[in-house]
Design an enzyme around this catalytic site. Structure first.
Site, PDB file in Angstrom:
ATOM      1  N   CYS A   1       0.831  -1.213   0.000  1.00  0.00           N
ATOM      2  CA  CYS A   1       0.000   0.000   0.000  1.00  0.00           C
ATOM      3  C   CYS A   1       0.860   1.255   0.000  1.00  0.00           C
ATOM      4  O   CYS A   1       2.053   1.213   0.291  1.00  0.00           O
ATOM      5  CB  CYS A   1      -0.852   0.063   1.268  1.00  0.00           C
ATOM      6  SG  CYS A   1      -1.984  -1.303   1.509  1.00  0.00           S
TER       7      CYS A   1
ATOM      8  N   CYS B   1      -2.623  -2.993  -3.391  1.00  0.00           N
ATOM      9  CA  CYS B   1      -3.869  -2.812  -2.641  1.00  0.00           C
ATOM     10  C   CYS B   1      -4.957  -2.314  -3.587  1.00  0.00           C
ATOM     11  O   CYS B   1      -4.719  -1.439  -4.412  1.00  0.00           O
ATOM     12  CB  CYS B   1      -3.632  -1.789  -1.529  1.00  0.00           C
ATOM     13  SG  CYS B   1      -5.097  -1.289  -0.614  1.00  0.00           S
TER      14      CYS B   1
ATOM     15  N   CYS C   1      -6.109   1.646  -2.124  1.00  0.00           N
ATOM     16  CA  CYS C   1      -5.318   2.862  -2.378  1.00  0.00           C
ATOM     17  C   CYS C   1      -4.639   2.871  -3.743  1.00  0.00           C
ATOM     18  O   CYS C   1      -4.128   3.902  -4.166  1.00  0.00           O
ATOM     19  CB  CYS C   1      -4.285   3.062  -1.272  1.00  0.00           C
ATOM     20  SG  CYS C   1      -2.965   1.816  -1.217  1.00  0.00           S
TER      21      CYS C   1
ATOM     22  N   CYS D   1      -2.615   4.987   3.045  1.00  0.00           N
ATOM     23  CA  CYS D   1      -3.764   4.124   2.769  1.00  0.00           C
ATOM     24  C   CYS D   1      -4.741   4.137   3.946  1.00  0.00           C
ATOM     25  O   CYS D   1      -4.325   4.008   5.100  1.00  0.00           O
ATOM     26  CB  CYS D   1      -3.309   2.699   2.502  1.00  0.00           C
ATOM     27  SG  CYS D   1      -4.668   1.589   2.044  1.00  0.00           S
TER      28      CYS D   1
END
Length: 74
Positions: free
Chosen positions: A36, A67, A70, A40
């Site tokens: 991420c 992810c 994000c 995030c």
């Protein structure tokens, strides 16, 4: 592959959802296999499960996937 070593400082930034490291560092979570951005909005992982990298390419090379919340690869 460039894993960042200053884990304490980066983890504090991650827990605070501080975007100061946006584009400079990414967090990869061992327990989920996901990486991420530092800001995030997802739940903060345990420190023992975090690895920090400098680039998206480093995260992918280490076997992590992006992810879906994000979208760090964009």
């Amino acid at each position: 592959m460039a894993e960042i070593i200053d884990v304490d400082h980066l983890y504090a930034s991650l827990a605070a959802r501080d975007r100061a490291f946006a584009g400079q560092a990414y967090v990869a979570v061992r327990s989920t296999g996901i990486f991420c951005t530092m800001g995030c909005p997802s739940r903060t992982p345990l420190k023992k499960n975090c690895r920090f990298f400098e680039t998206v390419e480093d995260c992918v090379a280490a076997g992590f996937r992006a992810c879906k919340r994000c979208r760090p690869e964009q």
